[in-house]
Scaffold this motif. Structure first.
Motif, short mmCIF file in Angstrom:
data_model
loop_
_atom_site.label_atom_id
_atom_site.label_comp_id
_atom_site.label_asym_id
_atom_site.label_seq_id
_atom_site.Cartn_x
_atom_site.Cartn_y
_atom_site.Cartn_z
N THR A 143 1.97 2.88 -3.52
CA THR A 143 1.01 4.08 -3.86
C THR A 143 0.54 5.24 -3.07
O THR A 143 0.20 5.48 -2.34
N VAL A 144 0.20 6.70 -3.92
CA VAL A 144 0.06 7.81 -3.03
C VAL A 144 -1.21 7.77 -2.20
O VAL A 144 -1.32 7.99 -1.75
N ILE A 145 -2.19 6.98 -3.47
CA ILE A 145 -3.50 6.68 -2.50
C ILE A 145 -3.21 5.45 -1.45
O ILE A 145 -4.16 5.79 -0.73
N GLY A 146 -2.34 4.83 -1.49
CA GLY A 146 -2.25 3.82 -0.10
C GLY A 146 -1.51 4.46 0.87
O GLY A 146 -1.95 3.63 2.07
N PRO B 106 -1.99 6.60 3.16
CA PRO B 106 -3.08 7.05 4.48
C PRO B 106 -3.18 5.73 4.87
O PRO B 106 -3.44 5.17 5.79
N ILE B 107 -4.05 4.89 3.83
CA ILE B 107 -4.56 3.43 3.90
C ILE B 107 -3.73 2.83 4.79
O ILE B 107 -3.46 1.47 5.69
N LEU C 50 0.51 -1.38 -0.31
CA LEU C 50 -0.33 0.02 -0.07
C LEU C 50 0.76 1.73 0.05
O LEU C 50 0.28 2.25 -0.35
#
Length: 119
Positions: A26-29, A31-32, A23
């Motif tokens: 990726t940039v979106i992953g 925070p997750i 995760l």
């Protein structure tokens, strides 16, 4: 289902760090991954407590008794102390505690999953 609980607990401790790293790619992953990482870290820190709570309830079910909250809490504290003493034993104690924690986390996951399926 002890074998299922052991496998689930082991996969949790083995697969979640890999998922966190994947995760983080990726940039979106990111925070997750941070949320999952914090929850994983809290699970690792409090794994003895979770395992002791599951073990206390398991002992209650095997005894076919209806214990009060305080008796379950007392048994869980005894289980925490037993796991801490087990951790002191080199190699064999570590392996035994790792297996016990995998059982406990897997059983907790199985219980929560069956509760969510009912809801």
């Amino acid at each position: 289902q002890p074998a299922y609980s052991l496998l689930t607990g082991f996969l949790y401790f083995a697969a979640v760090p890999v998922v966190i790293v994947l995760l983080m790619i990726t940039v979106i992953g990111i925070p997750i991954a941070l949320i999952v990482g914090v929850s994983y870290l809290l699970t690792v820190v409090f794994c003895s407590v979770f395992t002791s709570a599951v073990l206390a309830r398991w002992i209650e079910l095997r005894a076919k008794a209806k214990w009060s909250f305080w008796l379950v809490l007392l048994v869980a504290v005894g289980c925490v102390i037993a796991l801490k003493i087990l951790w002191i034993i080199p190699v064999l104690g570590w392996v035994a505690k790792l297996i016990a924690v995998c059982f406990g986390i897997g059983a907790l996951k199985h219980t929560l999953w069956s509760f969510w399926k009912k809801a």
